[in-house]
Every structure is written in C-alpha cells, then in structure tokens.
Design an enzyme around this catalytic site. Structure first.
Site, PDB file in Angstrom:
ATOM      1  N   LEU A  68       0.856  -1.187   0.000  1.00 58.53           N
ATOM      2  CA  LEU A  68       0.000   0.000   0.000  1.00 58.53           C
ATOM      3  C   LEU A  68       0.891   1.235   0.000  1.00 58.53           C
ATOM      4  O   LEU A  68       0.994   1.976   0.981  1.00 58.53           O
ATOM      5  CB  LEU A  68      -0.935  -0.008   1.216  1.00 58.53           C
ATOM      6  CG  LEU A  68      -1.849  -1.228   1.345  1.00 58.53           C
ATOM      7  CD1 LEU A  68      -2.812  -1.044   2.504  1.00 58.53           C
ATOM      8  CD2 LEU A  68      -2.616  -1.475   0.057  1.00 58.53           C
ATOM      9  N   GLU A 125       2.066   4.064  -3.046  1.00 52.69           N
ATOM     10  CA  GLU A 125       1.983   4.450  -4.453  1.00 52.69           C
ATOM     11  C   GLU A 125       3.355   4.610  -5.104  1.00 52.69           C
ATOM     12  O   GLU A 125       3.522   4.344  -6.291  1.00 52.69           O
ATOM     13  CB  GLU A 125       1.169   5.742  -4.592  1.00 52.69           C
ATOM     14  CG  GLU A 125      -0.327   5.535  -4.432  1.00 52.69           C
ATOM     15  CD  GLU A 125      -0.736   5.169  -3.023  1.00 52.69           C
ATOM     16  OE1 GLU A 125      -1.713   4.401  -2.851  1.00 52.69           O
ATOM     17  OE2 GLU A 125      -0.075   5.642  -2.069  1.00 52.69           O
ATOM     18  N   GLN A 131      -5.266   3.421  -6.637  1.00 47.98           N
ATOM     19  CA  GLN A 131      -6.615   3.154  -6.150  1.00 47.98           C
ATOM     20  C   GLN A 131      -7.539   4.367  -6.205  1.00 47.98           C
ATOM     21  O   GLN A 131      -8.727   4.236  -6.503  1.00 47.98           O
ATOM     22  CB  GLN A 131      -6.518   2.622  -4.719  1.00 47.98           C
ATOM     23  CG  GLN A 131      -7.690   1.796  -4.284  1.00 47.98           C
ATOM     24  CD  GLN A 131      -7.358   0.997  -3.037  1.00 47.98           C
ATOM     25  OE1 GLN A 131      -7.433   1.519  -1.922  1.00 47.98           O
ATOM     26  NE2 GLN A 131      -6.976  -0.262  -3.216  1.00 47.98           N
ATOM     27  N   HIS A 173     -11.530  10.194  -1.579  1.00 52.37           N
ATOM     28  CA  HIS A 173     -12.226   9.284  -2.481  1.00 52.37           C
ATOM     29  C   HIS A 173     -12.998  10.051  -3.546  1.00 52.37           C
ATOM     30  O   HIS A 173     -13.650   9.429  -4.390  1.00 52.37           O
ATOM     31  CB  HIS A 173     -13.170   8.383  -1.682  1.00 52.37           C
ATOM     32  CG  HIS A 173     -12.464   7.568  -0.643  1.00 52.37           C
ATOM     33  ND1 HIS A 173     -12.580   7.816   0.702  1.00 52.37           N
ATOM     34  CD2 HIS A 173     -11.589   6.538  -0.760  1.00 52.37           C
ATOM     35  CE1 HIS A 173     -11.829   6.967   1.378  1.00 52.37           C
ATOM     36  NE2 HIS A 173     -11.213   6.184   0.513  1.00 52.37           N
TER      37      HIS A 173
END
Length: 761
Positions: free
Chosen positions: A467, A469, A491, A540
């Site tokens: 996890l 980037e 993601q 998000h």
C-alpha cells in the site's frame, strides 16, 4: 595548494616498495592483482581529471555542470565487482564507476562521453545535449537526474522485473542472473522515497520473491552543508531484517573492492537485497559555486583531503612495488592531457538550437503503428502462453465474458465491465502485459474492476503490491525497462499525489534525458473524479488533475462510457508498447456501474465494446448535431451534459455534446471544428475552475483563432466534502443548463459557480 597539486606532491613523496609483477596479488596471499588495482587507479584518476576539467570549463563559461565525484572515486571498486551486463542507476557522484564500467565496453570513450555532457553538446551519446547525466545504453547505465533518491523505486521495480521476465518468458535486455546496482548519497538515504523503496525491497524479498538489488550509499558525511552523523547510516540500515549489510572504506582500495565483490556475490547468489555503505569524502565542495569554508571548519576539510582515495590507491600501488612514483605521475599526467585535449574538441561541438530538437524524444507518435497494434487480434502461440487459455471464460462484473477484450457480443455493458474485459483480452493476447496495484488481485479491486483476472492469468501477471503508491509506480518503471508493458492501478486519484514525482520526475523524463534510448512504456489506471454516492470525502472524491496536465509527453486519457473505455485502454497499451508512451488512464468511479442516462431503467449509458474499435489519441467524440451550442465535457460531465442538452431542447436550443476523451493531448482539431459549427461553446468541467481542464480548452480555442462566444461552468475551487455538502461545490446538470441559457441569452437562471463568487459584495 589545490587538489591536483596535493596529489602530485603526495605521490612524489611516497617511498617505493620492492618491485612486484602487476599480474601477481598486490598483497601476498590476496586475490586482487596489481593489474586490477592499476585499472581502478586509471578509472579514479580519469574521473578526477574530468572533475577538474569541468571546473575549468565552467570558469571559462564553456561548461554547464560542475557537481563532481572527487572523493567518491572508491565507487570504481563497485563497478569492478559487477558485470557490465548488470543494470546500474547511478548517484551523480558515481563518476569513477561510470568510467570504469564504460572502459570495459568495447567502443566506448568515457572521457569524451562525459565531457560532451558537461558542455551540453548535441552529440552527447546519452542525453543528446539535454543534461549532464551518467548513462549509456551499451554499458547498461540507465541515466538518472535524481538528487533526492527518486530513482530508487525504479531500481527496486527493475530488480523485481528481471526475474519476473525470465519466469514469464518475456525477452528483456538483461540476463536472468543480473544484479541491479543503485547508488545514492547519505543525505538522500533520509528521504522518504529512499526509505520507502528499501522497505519495498525488503518486503518483497520477504514474500519469497527474488529481489536482486544492491543499494550503495556513498556516505561522505554531508548533504550540501548539513552533516550526517557518522553512525547514522549504519544505525538506520545496518540491522534491518531481510537486508544484508556491508560496509567498506571507499578511500581504501582493497577494502572497497573486497567488500563490493562480497556484496555483489551475495545478491547474485541469494537474489535478495543488500546494502553497501561506502564511506567516502567530499572534495572540491558540493559544486562549482559552493564555498565550503562558509559552513565547514578548516580541520574538517583538511581531514577529508588527507583521505583522498586517488592518492590512497597511488600509495598502494607504489608501496607494493607495482608502479614507481614517476610512472604513476606520468600515467596521471597522460590522462590529464587526454582529458584536456578532448575538452577543447567537445567545446566546438554544436548545441541544441531549436525547440523541436530539444523536445523530439518527449512524445514520439506513430499513430498508424499504434492503430495496427491496438487492433491486432492474434494471440500468443499456445505453447508460450503461461496462464491463459484461448476462449476461457472468467467471471467479471455482471455477466461472464470471454477474455478476448470485449464484452459478450450483443450485451451492452458498463464501463467497469468493459475495462475488466479489455484487461483480460490484453493479458490473454500479450504476455508482456502485467496488471498490479493495491487490492487488484484476489479482491479484484475496490470496485471489482479487476475481478477474476488473477484467477485466470495467475499471480505472476496480476498481483497485489504494498500500500505505497511510490512502490506501485516504481514497479511499473522498472518493469517497463525489463520488457513489460505494465498496467499499474492507483486506487484513487488523491493517492497519486504523494507519488506524483515518479511520473513527473522519473517516467516522463527518462526518454528526454536518454534521447529516446530508454523508454517508459506504461499505462497507469487511476480511479478518480467525484460524484460517488455514500462514499465521500476528499480522498475518495478528488477532482484535481492540474498536476498531471502539464507533464510533457504524458498521455491523459479519460473515458466516459464502456465502448470508449475498452478502445482507449487498448490504444494506450499499444502507444506504450509501440512508442514508449507514459499513459495515465483516468477512470470515473461514479460511472463504473452506471447503466441509465435519462431515467431509471433506460440502460442509456450501457454500450457494446468491440475489439475492432480503436480511438486515436487526441480524437474527441460528438453526440448529436445541434447547430445552436457545443457543450464540451469529459468523464462525468458527458452524461450530465447530455441530460442538460435534452432540457435545452425544450427551449428550442439544439445542442451537440463533445466528449474530449483525451485531456492531454487535447483533441484540438475536433474541438475547433465543432466549436465553429455552432459558434458558441460552453465548457462543462467537473474539475476546479483554477487549474482545471476548462482553462486549457478555452486557451486552445483562442489560440486557434476561434471568434465565437465561449463560457465555462466548473466545480468550485474547493476540496470535496463528505455527504450531501459535496453537491454544493460540484458541477451538476442544473448549472450546465443555466450556464447554457445565459450564454445564449435565453434566460437568466441561477448564477453559475465561478471564482468571483468567493468575493462578497
């Protein structure tokens, strides 16, 4: 007394030992011969002479780079410990390593090559005059311009990919037992990029995955003017489980070579990471403009001068009896004459003198070849296919589909399912394709877009990463060098920003700084934009693409519906494979599973992808032929604009909606043609007003001489909040309709969101 004079005086004063043949061990009972030490001396002395020449050229205003390697010449021993077929990503003070490596490759002249870079000559065989870098395709030295260890994630990715390529039968430029060498400074070792990359290497090896990388920290004890504590590197990296640790005195030739050979052998045998701390000194300051006395005490500078590695190697050769003082001084002087003569010659070499010449390697484009590759249907021969079987069905999102790159024939599908099917088709057809990222394997991605792919194609081709980037992108950067076309997933768009330099400073620059000799073929899938229902908040629902749009040469794709999504993904993969392009593929999360357009149950946003479809980079898509208004949009804005267009029809306004599809390069020709067809353009931009896509669209129209009316309606200059409050800052179809009516003078309507609304009256 300057550094050159100090060396000459010291060598002249050394007492020679009894004569010893050069082909014998330089130390009785040892394994290192006098010949090997003479080769190291030549590399070290050449690097030193190149540093001195660069300083002279700079003071004469004929040279443009003076960060030297003086004091770090012990890294020549690392070059001697490795093979010329081992890829190397070098610290900017690894000059002696480069000289020693290049001298072992027939046809290379490291003196001329380095000096061509110093004077920014177009004939520079690695960068073509764009920057002074240590690099050579023939010597397997991959050019780096990093000063903050940003090349470490790529090195880790390359170490991973060398083994993966061998296991998958993908042809690459390096042998299966190669070791990746990555050097950097002690100050860079503190950077989060270095810490993350080394952690990724240890973590990967801990999973039983081969990770043949040798990290070399050239520790001179100071980062520009900030001291590094003498024990810091060892305390930080000397006791890490899973990381073999070696330490050598880079100013002592035998120790440096013996330890470097042991470290390289350990990595090659164990296929696991090792860390070599090479203790060095920094001579001549940080760079040509640096005044060390402003921040270092005289006693510290004197201590470094006393440990000059070139002088130390000369002393070893003289006192062991391999060479007399006069012979070494003659050798040193002859190297100096060669460097000086070459320096004068390269100054006459032409420089880059046109923008077209400078930018030539940035964005190579061969659309006909890209189209042919994208539409290619031939699968790999069955005996070469590792994990896929022609016609094998997998369970994707919704209905099962065949892995031929298209959804089941005759069944309209969603954007997410189309991407899944296209990935499956690419994985089946081409064994050089890898799909990876956070949660893309067994879970199939947060939104199920990669569901079933790992089960079908195996964990060697579809796999989960840390996890992190930086590590995700570093894996792609390394895999691209090893012969793959990597398709990493980020993601969420917001997660990309903490690793954006891997795109901006590494992926996008490699072709530029290597004059196209090295490329970064990759397609980065990024789930992005806003409008998620029930799962909100900034991280998000990020609608900022400004940091991506200005990176030279990067392709920025943004599909809005299923058929385009599949075709554009295949185009990006082919552009990566054929032209080495770096492609960022922005997938609108809110449209992943969208089926309806105007009313519930109408299935108006489903589409039938086809393997026979191709979307050329920089070509838009138009909906409708309305002559009153052109609404320009992309991603989530396209269905919103189409709904707004239906409303506008009730006012007698006939609208066409132009889906840009490509945010970089913009479809300028299509944009201008459809703008002129109506004379009025409204840009409906879901990104922010400042730094958003609409700025580039308006500028493109004005640059092309469009004289019609232009307006834009955008989201607010705001982060996206949680819950219903998100609707207050995001573009919506009501605002699109109102802005269109205002542009045409048909109504007043509510004020469109714009920057001025932030200023109260």
């Amino acid at each position: 007394m300057d550094l050159d004079e100090r060396f000459r005086a010291a060598v002249a004063a050394f007492a020679p030992g009894p004569g010893r043949p050069a082909d014998q061990p330089i130390v009785p009972g040892g394994a290192i011969t006098g010949t090997a030490c003479l080769e190291l001396f030549d590399a070290q002395a050449t690097s030193r002479q190149l540093d001195l020449a660069a300083r002279r050229l700079g003071s004469d205003r004929r040279g443009y780079y003076s960060i030297g390697s003086s004091g770090h010449e012990g890294n020549a021993a690392v070059a001697a410990a490795l093979r010329t077929t081992d890829p190397a990503l070098l610290h900017y003070r690894s000059g002696a390593f480069f000289v020693h490596r290049a001298r072992r490759v027939p046809g290379l002249d490291p003196i001329r090559d380095v000096l061509l870079g110093v004077v920014a000559a177009a004939a520079d065989p690695i960068s073509g005059g764009r920057h002074k870098v240590f690099g050579s395709a023939a010597a397997n030295v991959i050019p780096q311009t990093s000063t903050i260890a940003s090349h470490l994630p790529r090195a880790v990715g390359l170490a991973f990919a060398i083994d993966r390529a061998a296991r998958l039968g993908v042809a690459g430029p390096w042998p299966a037992d190669a070791v990746v060498l990555c050097s950097f400074g002690d100050a860079s070792a503190n950077h989060s990029t270095a810490a993350g990359a080394i952690n990724a290497a240890i973590h990967t090896a801990g999973q039983g995955i081969p990770m043949p990388i040798l990290f070399v920290c050239e520790d001179n004890g100071i980062g520009i003017s900030v001291p590094t504590p003498s024990s810091w590197i060892e305390r930080s990296y000397g006791h890490r489980p899973g990381l073999a640790y070696f330490s050598a005195d880079g100013c002592a030739t035998l120790d440096a070579l013996t330890t470097a050979e042991a470290a390289a052998r350990w990595v090659r045998d164990h296929r696991a990471p090792a860390f070599l701390r090479l203790r060095t000194v920094r001579l001549l300051g940080h760079a040509g403009s640096d005044v060390e006395t402003a921040y270092r005490r005289p006693v510290e500078i004197a201590a470094d001068l006393a440990r000059d590695p070139v002088t130390a190697t000369a002393r070893l050769l003289i006192e062991s009896g391999v060479a007399p003082p006069a012979g070494l001084l003659d050798r040193y002087a002859e190297l100096g004459r060669r460097v000086a003569t070459t320096a004068e010659l390269v100054c006459a070499e032409p420089k880059l003198d046109a923008a077209a010449a400078v930018t030539a390697p940035i964005a190579p484009s061969r659309p006909a070849l890209v189209r042919a590759d994208a539409l290619r249907t031939d699968p790999l021969p069955r005996d070469e296919r590792k994990h896929a079987d022609a016609g094998h069905a997998i369970t994707g999102i919704g209905s099962p589909h065949r892995v031929n790159g298209a959804a089941a024939q005759g069944a309209p599908t969603t954007l997410a399912h189309a991407v899944n099917a296209a990935l499956a088709g690419l994985l089946e057809r081409d064994r050089d394709v890898l799909v990876f990222g956070e949660d893309v394997g067994r879970k199939g991605g947060v939104y199920g877009v990669t569901k079933g792919l790992q089960k079908t194609f195996g964990a060697r081709r579809v796999f989960d990463t840390l996890l992190d980037e930086q590590s995700v992108l570093g894996t792609a950067l390394g895999a691209a060098l090893a012969g793959f076309v990597p398709i990493p997933e980020i993601q969420y768009l917001a997660y990309l920003h903490n690793a954006a330099d891997q795109i901006r400073g590494e992926a996008a620059t490699l072709s530029f700084f290597s004059d196209g000799r090295y490329r970064n073929p990759m397609v980065v899938r990024i789930a992005g934009y806003a409008y998620q229902k029930g799962f909100g908040g900034h991280f998000h629902n990020d609608n900022s693409v400004a940091a991506l749009r200005d990176i030279p040469g990067v392709v920025l794709a943004s599909p809005s519906r299923a058929d385009d999504a599949a075709a554009m993904l295949r185009t990006c993969v082919s552009a990566a494979r054929v032209d080495g392009r770096v492609c960022l593929y922005l997938e609108p999360i809110a449209l992943y599973h969208t089926r309806d357009l105007h009313r519930p149950g109408d299935d108006g946003w489903l589409a039938r992808p086809s393997a026979a479809e191709h979307v050329e980079i920089g070509r838009a898509r138009v909906y409708g032929e309305g002559a009153d208004l052109t609404v320009v949009s992309f991603a989530n804005g396209v269905p919103m604009s189409l709904r707004a267009a239906r409303r506008l029809a009730r006012h007698g306004i006939h609208t066409r909606v132009l889906d840009l599809r490509w945010l970089a390069p913009l479809p300028a020709d299509d944009l201008l043609r459809h703008a002129r067809a109506t004379g009025r353009v409204l840009v409906a931009d879901e990104t922010r007003r400042c730094g958003g896509v609409s700025e580039a669209v308006c500028a493109a129209l004005l640059d092309a001489g469009f004289t019609g009316r232009i307006a834009r309606v955008t989201s607010e200059d705001s982060f996206v909040p949680l819950g219903p409050a998100a609707a207050t800052v995001l573009l919506d179809e009501d605002r699109i309709e109102a802005a269109a009516l205002r542009l045409l003078g048909a109504a007043t309507g509510p004020e469109p969101r714009h920057a001025e609304a932030r200023h109260p009256r």
